[in-house]
Motif scaffolding. Structure first.
Motif, PDB file in Angstrom:
ATOM      1  N   CYS A  88       0.875  -1.181   0.000  1.00 18.99           N
ATOM      2  CA  CYS A  88       0.000   0.000   0.000  1.00 18.99           C
ATOM      3  C   CYS A  88       0.904   1.221   0.000  1.00 18.99           C
ATOM      4  CB  CYS A  88      -0.897  -0.012   1.221  1.00 18.99           C
ATOM      5  SG  CYS A  88      -1.872   1.495   1.445  1.00 18.99           S
ATOM      6  N   ALA A  89       0.944   1.917  -1.119  1.00 19.57           N
ATOM      7  CA  ALA A  89       1.773   3.114  -1.256  1.00 19.57           C
ATOM      8  C   ALA A  89       0.928   4.341  -0.955  1.00 19.57           C
ATOM      9  CB  ALA A  89       2.349   3.188  -2.659  1.00 19.57           C
ATOM     10  N   ALA A  90       1.399   5.140  -0.022  1.00 18.27           N
ATOM     11  CA  ALA A  90       0.668   6.343   0.383  1.00 18.27           C
ATOM     12  C   ALA A  90       1.311   7.586  -0.207  1.00 18.27           C
ATOM     13  CB  ALA A  90       0.654   6.456   1.900  1.00 18.27           C
ATOM     14  N   SER A  91       0.487   8.539  -0.551  1.00 15.11           N
ATOM     15  CA  SER A  91       0.974   9.832  -1.007  1.00 15.11           C
ATOM     16  C   SER A  91       0.065  10.925  -0.458  1.00 15.11           C
ATOM     17  CB  SER A  91       1.028   9.895  -2.538  1.00 15.11           C
ATOM     18  OG  SER A  91      -0.242   9.667  -3.094  1.00 15.11           O
ATOM     19  N   GLY A  92       0.621  12.116  -0.309  1.00  9.41           N
ATOM     20  CA  GLY A  92      -0.157  13.227   0.214  1.00  9.41           C
ATOM     21  C   GLY A  92      -0.139  13.346   1.727  1.00  9.41           C
ATOM     22  N   PHE A  93       0.468  12.393   2.387  1.00 10.58           N
ATOM     23  CA  PHE A  93       0.601  12.450   3.833  1.00 10.58           C
ATOM     24  C   PHE A  93       1.700  11.484   4.253  1.00 10.58           C
ATOM     25  CE2 PHE A  93      -1.328   8.472   5.479  1.00 10.58           C
ATOM     26  CZ  PHE A  93      -1.799   7.945   4.289  1.00 10.58           C
ATOM     27  N   SER A  94       2.187  11.640   5.476  1.00 13.37           N
ATOM     28  CA  SER A  94       3.229  10.763   5.996  1.00 13.37           C
ATOM     29  C   SER A  94       2.583   9.717   6.882  1.00 13.37           C
ATOM     30  CB  SER A  94       4.235  11.579   6.805  1.00 13.37           C
ATOM     31  OG  SER A  94       5.239  10.741   7.328  1.00 13.37           O
ATOM     32  N   LEU A  95       2.559   8.467   6.412  1.00 15.80           N
ATOM     33  CA  LEU A  95       1.757   7.450   7.090  1.00 15.80           C
ATOM     34  C   LEU A  95       2.257   7.072   8.469  1.00 15.80           C
ATOM     35  CD1 LEU A  95       3.335   4.513   6.876  1.00 15.80           C
ATOM     36  CD2 LEU A  95       2.504   4.574   4.551  1.00 15.80           C
ATOM     37  N   GLU A  96       3.477   7.445   8.816  1.00 17.52           N
ATOM     38  CA  GLU A  96       3.979   7.062  10.135  1.00 17.52           C
ATOM     39  C   GLU A  96       3.169   7.722  11.251  1.00 17.52           C
ATOM     40  OE1 GLU A  96       7.863   8.667  11.345  1.00 17.52           O
ATOM     41  OE2 GLU A  96       7.806   9.833   9.490  1.00 17.52           O
ATOM     42  N   HIS A  97       2.429   8.740  10.939  1.00 21.07           N
ATOM     43  CA  HIS A  97       1.631   9.436  11.939  1.00 21.07           C
ATOM     44  C   HIS A  97       0.190   8.952  11.971  1.00 21.07           C
ATOM     45  CE1 HIS A  97       5.001  12.072  12.417  1.00 21.07           C
ATOM     46  NE2 HIS A  97       4.945  12.481  11.164  1.00 21.07           N
ATOM     47  N   TYR A  98      -0.096   7.908  11.207  1.00 20.14           N
ATOM     48  CA  TYR A  98      -1.463   7.430  11.076  1.00 20.14           C
ATOM     49  C   TYR A  98      -1.526   5.927  11.333  1.00 20.14           C
ATOM     50  CZ  TYR A  98      -2.296  11.904   8.833  1.00 20.14           C
ATOM     51  OH  TYR A  98      -2.377  13.244   8.582  1.00 20.14           O
ATOM     52  N   SER A  99      -2.562   5.494  12.006  1.00 16.76           N
ATOM     53  CA  SER A  99      -2.815   4.064  12.088  1.00 16.76           C
ATOM     54  C   SER A  99      -3.254   3.577  10.715  1.00 16.76           C
ATOM     55  CB  SER A  99      -3.902   3.775  13.123  1.00 16.76           C
ATOM     56  OG  SER A  99      -3.456   4.132  14.411  1.00 16.76           O
ATOM     57  N   MET A 100      -2.624   2.504  10.277  1.00 14.83           N
ATOM     58  CA  MET A 100      -2.875   1.973   8.939  1.00 14.83           C
ATOM     59  C   MET A 100      -3.398   0.548   9.047  1.00 14.83           C
ATOM     60  SD  MET A 100      -1.959   4.406   6.878  1.00 14.83           S
ATOM     61  CE  MET A 100      -1.970   3.490   5.337  1.00 14.83           C
TER      62      MET A 100
ATOM     63  N   SER B  63      -0.394   0.551  14.601  1.00 14.75           N
ATOM     64  CA  SER B  63      -0.792   1.748  15.322  1.00 14.75           C
ATOM     65  C   SER B  63       0.182   2.901  15.091  1.00 14.75           C
ATOM     66  CB  SER B  63      -0.858   1.430  16.817  1.00 14.75           C
ATOM     67  OG  SER B  63      -1.038   2.618  17.571  1.00 14.75           O
ATOM     68  N   SER B  64      -0.371   4.113  14.979  1.00 10.95           N
ATOM     69  CA  SER B  64       0.467   5.300  14.859  1.00 10.95           C
ATOM     70  C   SER B  64       1.119   5.649  16.190  1.00 10.95           C
ATOM     71  CB  SER B  64      -0.369   6.479  14.369  1.00 10.95           C
ATOM     72  OG  SER B  64      -1.405   6.763  15.297  1.00 10.95           O
ATOM     73  N   ALA B  65       0.483   5.254  17.286  1.00  7.15           N
ATOM     74  CA  ALA B  65       0.961   5.663  18.608  1.00  7.15           C
ATOM     75  C   ALA B  65       2.290   4.998  18.972  1.00  7.15           C
ATOM     76  CB  ALA B  65      -0.087   5.337  19.660  1.00  7.15           C
TER      77      ALA B  65
END
Length: 130
Positions: A22-34, A52-54
């Motif tokens: 899953c390639a993400a763009s437009g945001f930095s996924l390390e700050h988001y639960s995926m 978890s992002s936490a």
């Protein structure tokens, strides 16, 4: 613009393996639960795994915990789902999703957030033949 693009699906025989990306763009996924979800024809969407992002802790559904693994490469802004020992019942469209910033994996599974919206990719198809 936030975008999630899944890849890596395909057709495999029972017992085989695949690695979904899953390639993400437009945001930095390390700050988001995926999370990863799947939906087979006629079935409801099923939550499979979440990171978890936490604290980076991973959660795997009991149904697949011995076979599937979720991981994240922050440098590549990518989340992976490793599928091993695949079975015909794993046949489905697999989607990745990003929870709103700060939301937990539980919130992502329930799609209940204090604020913000989640984002979903269009999915990649996995077909397992017997």
């Amino acid at each position: 613009q936030v975008q999630l693009v899944e890849s890596g699906g395909g057709r495999v025989e029972s017992g085989g393996s695949l690695r979904l990306t899953c390639a993400a763009s437009g945001f930095s996924l390390e700050h988001y639960s995926m999370g990863w979800f799947r939906q087979a024809p006629g079935n409801e969407r099923e939550g499979l795994a979440c990171i978890s992002s936490a604290d980076g802790r991973t959660y795997i559904s009991e149904a697949v915990k011995d076979r599937f693994t979720i991981s994240r490469d922050n440098a590549k802004n990518t989340v992976f789902l490793q599928l091993n020992s695949l079975r015909p019942e794993d046949t489905a469209v697999y989607h990745c999703a990003a929870a709103p910033e700060g939301a937990s994996c539980d919130a992502l599974y329930a799609r209940r957030y204090h604020n913000g919206v989640d984002y979903w990719g269009k999915g990649t198809t996995v077909t397992v033949s017997s």
